[in-house]
Design an enzyme around this catalytic site. Sequence first.
Site, PDB file in Angstrom:
ATOM      1  N   TYR A 178       0.810  -1.216   0.000  1.00 19.98           N
ATOM      2  CA  TYR A 178       0.000   0.000   0.000  1.00 19.98           C
ATOM      3  C   TYR A 178       0.848   1.272   0.000  1.00 19.98           C
ATOM      4  O   TYR A 178       0.672   2.152  -0.855  1.00 19.98           O
ATOM      5  CB  TYR A 178      -0.937  -0.004   1.208  1.00 19.98           C
ATOM      6  CG  TYR A 178      -1.779   1.250   1.314  1.00 19.98           C
ATOM      7  CD1 TYR A 178      -2.930   1.391   0.544  1.00 19.98           C
ATOM      8  CD2 TYR A 178      -1.417   2.286   2.175  1.00 19.98           C
ATOM      9  CE1 TYR A 178      -3.702   2.549   0.628  1.00 19.98           C
ATOM     10  CE2 TYR A 178      -2.188   3.433   2.260  1.00 19.98           C
ATOM     11  CZ  TYR A 178      -3.324   3.562   1.489  1.00 19.98           C
ATOM     12  OH  TYR A 178      -4.083   4.713   1.582  1.00 19.98           O
ATOM     13  N   LYS A 182       1.173   4.246  -3.022  1.00 11.90           N
ATOM     14  CA  LYS A 182       0.780   5.652  -2.906  1.00 11.90           C
ATOM     15  C   LYS A 182       1.966   6.581  -3.161  1.00 11.90           C
ATOM     16  O   LYS A 182       1.796   7.684  -3.695  1.00 11.90           O
ATOM     17  CB  LYS A 182       0.160   5.907  -1.528  1.00 11.90           C
ATOM     18  CG  LYS A 182      -1.191   5.234  -1.326  1.00 11.90           C
ATOM     19  CD  LYS A 182      -2.230   5.705  -2.336  1.00 11.90           C
ATOM     20  CE  LYS A 182      -3.615   5.161  -2.035  1.00 11.90           C
ATOM     21  NZ  LYS A 182      -4.640   5.634  -3.001  1.00 11.90           N
TER      22      LYS A 182
END
Length: 255
Positions: A178, A182
Amino acid sequence: MNEDTTHQKIALVTGANKGLGRAAAEQLAALGMTVLVGARDPRRGEEAAAALRAAGGEAHALTLDVTDATTVQRAARWIEERFGHLDVLINNAGITGSGQVSPADATDQIPSTVEPDMVRAVFETNVFGVIAVTNALLPLLRRSPAPRIVNVSSHAASMALTSDPDGPFAALLPSAAYTPSKAALNALTVQYANELRKDGILVNAAAPGYVDTDSNNHTGHLTPAQGAAILVHLATLDANGPTAGFFTHDGPVPW
């Protein structure tokens, strides 16, 4: 670009049937924009659009899975046929890779033991999906007098913050899926902004904060409406607004 006061603004929010995306859609509709509720599930998308209409907004459901090229291209054709242009794109659809567990608590994302397939799946939605949707819709955004693109990122994407052993994120578990996705999204935001700057298309990344959503099993302390405020702010910047930036409601976030 000079804005036409008679121009009806059209905004697409991906992943807009719930949580942060839905809150952003609600706020854009309240500003008078026609909002396209992007959702993988047609039924849930239509339920969200119907709720927006019941509240007085103009909204339409749009079946859109950012990892499915067929639905992306179909959505772009529908927008072109129905409206002929797009003014706002909020790339909100994203996954944590760990189900309803915050990446901060996800032991399955620890770099030394992570499954590469998980990393690929997260990047497929959070990075490649943004590229697919943005590129499909750029021709329509170019027809807008004030096009804006907002990519929904995270404070976790800040390498300045997450690399500080004494900083506010020092207690977070390391993430190989994750958080890097990002960070990659932030880098991508800057590259799109650099390319599109000359065309008057402002492209920015937003860190909504720790919002109470399904993605963290509702452990966030901000409401979706509070988190969505920075998305809507960046979606409605005037011509002198920033581009290639990373912002939260408190201002710029360090890269």
